[in-house]
Structure formats: structure tokens, C-alpha cells
Design a protein around this motif. Structure first.
Motif, short mmCIF file in Angstrom:
data_model
loop_
_atom_site.label_atom_id
_atom_site.label_comp_id
_atom_site.label_asym_id
_atom_site.label_seq_id
_atom_site.Cartn_x
_atom_site.Cartn_y
_atom_site.Cartn_z
N ALA A 74 0.82 -1.21 0.00
CA ALA A 74 0.00 0.00 0.00
C ALA A 74 0.85 1.26 0.00
CB ALA A 74 -0.93 0.00 1.21
N ASP A 75 2.10 1.17 0.49
CA ASP A 75 2.99 2.32 0.56
C ASP A 75 3.79 2.52 -0.73
OD1 ASP A 75 2.27 2.53 3.27
OD2 ASP A 75 3.91 1.22 3.88
N TRP A 76 3.87 1.50 -1.55
CA TRP A 76 4.76 1.53 -2.71
C TRP A 76 4.05 2.17 -3.91
CZ3 TRP A 76 9.70 1.26 -2.38
CH2 TRP A 76 10.49 1.06 -3.52
N THR A 77 3.78 3.46 -3.78
CA THR A 77 3.04 4.20 -4.80
C THR A 77 3.86 5.36 -5.36
OG1 THR A 77 2.06 5.60 -3.09
CG2 THR A 77 0.80 3.64 -3.75
N LEU A 78 5.16 5.26 -5.26
CA LEU A 78 6.04 6.34 -5.70
C LEU A 78 6.05 6.46 -7.22
CD1 LEU A 78 8.82 5.23 -3.26
CD2 LEU A 78 7.42 7.28 -3.00
N PRO A 79 6.12 7.69 -7.71
CA PRO A 79 6.13 7.87 -9.17
C PRO A 79 7.48 7.47 -9.77
CG PRO A 79 6.45 9.98 -8.09
CD PRO A 79 6.19 8.96 -7.00
N ALA A 80 7.45 7.16 -11.04
CA ALA A 80 8.68 6.89 -11.78
C ALA A 80 8.62 7.70 -13.07
CB ALA A 80 8.79 5.40 -12.10
N PRO A 81 9.77 8.11 -13.56
CA PRO A 81 9.76 8.83 -14.84
C PRO A 81 9.23 7.93 -15.96
CG PRO A 81 11.95 8.85 -13.81
CD PRO A 81 11.10 7.92 -13.03
N ALA A 82 8.60 8.55 -16.95
CA ALA A 82 8.18 7.81 -18.15
C ALA A 82 9.44 7.42 -18.93
CB ALA A 82 7.28 8.70 -19.00
#
Length: 191
Positions: free
Chosen positions: A173-181
Motif C-alpha cells: 500500500a505504501d509503494w506508490t512512488l512515481p517513476a519517470p516515463a
């Protein structure tokens, strides 16, 4: 006297030439050559003129190495070095399989213990966080104020997690960090 803050550019490789419905973490696939050239041009234009204070590292996987080489062609003074710590997660036996072939029970088992479960018998997220953290600590101690990592979405997420939570074990549930396209980047401050 003004002190520069260290900046880390987390640059994601261009779109890989593989069906994105497949698990391809550590699988060594090439990226689209045209997209790689476009990403290299955009990055070369975006990087500020602090060329002498720049450290560039890249994952040794082909899709990242391609972007490092394309950047070097545009900027011959750049020196990019491979760093195995910047590789994507190793999904073991899952590598190359379609996500639906892996199956819901296996994916659910991983999600239930995201930090310590090694998907496909490969590498756990905590193992990945530890290796990325070693590179991050080295980056913090580097004399270079500006650093570029040509890497993967997973590495970019790990860096953000480490800056916010250290080596605390993440839950799904915590692993929602964005990543670059693909072919894009984000910048983070190291201090």
C-alpha cells in the motif's frame, strides 16, 4: 559563500523493445533506437552548464547503456560509467514471462510481503533497496554536486523511498512512488 545542494537526476531508459505485458526487470533487452536518440537530445539540452561537476552512472543493462552512449555522442566530454547497483529488480524465473502467465497467486504472495518476498526466486525489494542505498550513500559523499543515473523505474522508486523512509520495509500500500516515463527523468535533492 553559497553552498550548492547536490542534485541527482534519475533518468529512465527509452522504451524497451519488448511486450510491456511481460516481466522484464533484469532481462537484458534493447531499447528503441529512435526513442533513445530523442531522449539523449532532450537530456543533453536539459542538463545545466556545470559539465565539470557532473558524475554520470548507468545500469549495465543494454537499454540504459544505449542512452549513456547516445548522450556521449552528443556530449563527448561526458564520461558515463556502468554501475551494477543501478540495475532493475531481478525477478528470477519470472523474467520474460507474461504477467498473466505468472498468475495471481504468485503475484499476491509477493504483494503480501513486498519487502522480503523474492518474486520468481530472484531478488527481494529489501535486497534491491540495500544495493540502491549503497549507491545513494556513495552519491551523497561524492565531490560532485550534480549526478546523473541512467537507470530504471524501480531504481527511481527506490531512491525516493530511501530519501523519505530510509531502509524501513515498505508495504504494498505504501509503494506508490512515481517513476519517470520512458526517456524522461526526475530530479531529487541529496542534502
Amino acid at each position: 559563500m553559497k553552498t550548492l545542494r547536490k542534485t541527482l537526476w534519475l533518468v529512465r531508459h527509452a522504451r524497451p523493445l519488448i511486450d510491456t505485458d511481460r516481466c522484464y526487470g533484469r532481462l537484458d533487452v534493447v531499447a528503441d533506437a529512435q526513442a533513445t536518440q530523442k531522449a539523449a537530445k532532450a537530456l543533453a539540452q536539459a542538463l545545466p552548464p556545470w559539465r565539470g561537476d557532473l558524475n554520470i552512472l548507468h545500469s549495465p543493462l543494454q537499454r540504459c547503456e544505449q542512452l549513456a552512449h547516445a548522450l556521449k555522442v552528443l556530449e563527448p566530454d561526458f564520461i558515463a560509467k556502468p554501475d551494477a547497483r543501478l540495475q532493475e529488480m531481478d525477478f528470477g524465473q519470472w523474467e520474460g514471462l507474461r504477467w498473466d502467465e505468472i498468475g495471481e497467486p504468485a503475484i499476491s504472495a509477493w504483494a503480501k510481503n513486498l519487502g522480503k518476498h523474492a518474486p520468481g526466486g530472484g531478488e527481494s525489494l529489501m535486497q534491491m533497496l540495500e544495493r540502491v542505498n549503497a549507491a545513494l550513500q556513495e552519491a551523497r559523499l561524492s565531490p560532485h554536486n550534480h549526478q546523473v543515473w541512467i537507470c530504471h523505474a524501480g531504481v527511481a522508486r527506490c531512491v525516493q523511498w530511501l530519501l523519505q523512509h530510509g531502509l524501513e520495509q515498505p508495504r504494498s500500500a505504501d509503494w506508490t512512488l512515481p517513476a519517470p516515463a520512458y526517456g524522461q527523468w526526475l530530479q531529487v535533492r541529496l542534502g
